[in-house]
Write an enzyme that holds these catalytic residues in place. Sequence first.
Site, short mmCIF file in Angstrom:
data_model
loop_
_atom_site.label_atom_id
_atom_site.label_comp_id
_atom_site.label_asym_id
_atom_site.label_seq_id
_atom_site.Cartn_x
_atom_site.Cartn_y
_atom_site.Cartn_z
N LYS A 1 -2.98 -3.26 -3.53
CA LYS A 1 -2.04 -2.26 -4.04
C LYS A 1 -1.13 -2.91 -5.09
O LYS A 1 -0.86 -2.33 -6.15
CB LYS A 1 -1.22 -1.66 -2.89
N GLN B 1 2.83 0.00 5.41
CA GLN B 1 1.45 -0.25 5.81
C GLN B 1 1.28 -0.13 7.32
O GLN B 1 2.04 -0.71 8.09
CB GLN B 1 1.02 -1.65 5.32
N ASP C 1 2.11 8.43 0.90
CA ASP C 1 0.99 8.57 1.85
C ASP C 1 0.82 10.04 2.27
O ASP C 1 -0.21 10.39 2.83
CB ASP C 1 1.30 7.78 3.14
N1 GUN Z 1 -3.46 1.54 6.89
C1 GUN Z 1 -4.76 1.91 6.69
N2 GUN Z 1 -4.84 2.95 5.84
C2 GUN Z 1 -3.56 3.26 5.50
C3 GUN Z 1 -3.01 4.23 4.63
O1 GUN Z 1 -3.69 5.07 4.02
N3 GUN Z 1 -1.64 4.22 4.53
C4 GUN Z 1 -0.86 3.34 5.19
N4 GUN Z 1 0.44 3.40 5.03
N5 GUN Z 1 -1.36 2.41 6.00
C5 GUN Z 1 -2.71 2.37 6.14
#
Ligand code: GUN
Length: 282
Positions: free
Chosen positions: A52, A96, A119
Amino acid sequence: MSQLIDGKLISAQVKEQVAKEVVSLKQQGISVGLAVVLVGDDPASKIYVGNKHRTCEALGIASHQYLLAASTTQQELLELVSQLNQDPAVNGILVQLPLPKHIDETTILNAIDPSKDVDAFHPVNVGKIMIGNFDLLPCTPAGIMDLIDATGVEISGKRCVVVGRSNIVGKPMAMLLLHENGTVTVCHSRTKNLQQICRRADILVAAVGKAKFVTADMVKPGAAVIDVGMNRDEAGKLCGDVDFEAVEPVAGYITPVPGGVGPMTIAMLMQNTLMAAKLQNG
Ligand code: GUN
């Protein structure tokens, strides 16, 4: 023989468009920033967070990374979220998941300002998706909608089957397909006659988290098959929820793993961050 749906290519196009719009916002004096918070040192999460960060940098989005110790308390994390909510340089906030066991995920996700919730996990955004009046889309289902769009397969009136009912993928996926007038069935671990239901699908989305769960006898010839899975097979090789070798000759369109849904998720996160910045700046 099915046609491969190239998530790498389609995600590159999305990112190129985002980068262009970021430049155009900068010219208007608006910068775009994403804060990503990782608590602890889960190896997979570290890779995702690193990806990211690099993608933000490549697109001209300011990346604010918070790599916190596993011992961080819930209160400390809430304080950081509150500070990010108030920071005008931060347009998007992503915490996350999974979080360490001593921190309640729902409490943290609910503390994120809905307008910065890239998200789309906050109940306000989940509710907006349900109604069909949404700005921020959950990244994986939104990416899948773009992949289906790229095939040219019309969703309206089609039988869509989503296997998996998670809050992150299955449920919002079903809603997005429904908004496009698909006839949607959601299957899960208690579903009876799974094979027959899947076999009727024109569009089949597999989000179960089990290696090679979808076999050739579950796929209608010519169907569009979207594989959300990211698993390891018996030999330790990366594979999806779909038995690719067996299903590929039956399906009309299929996403590979890797190179299908995965790259789209991160592209959609960038698109959401841009959208959040635009909304926050009127
Ligand atoms: N962990 C695995 N996939 C995701 C996601 O799409 N968003 C977040 N915040 N954590 C994750």
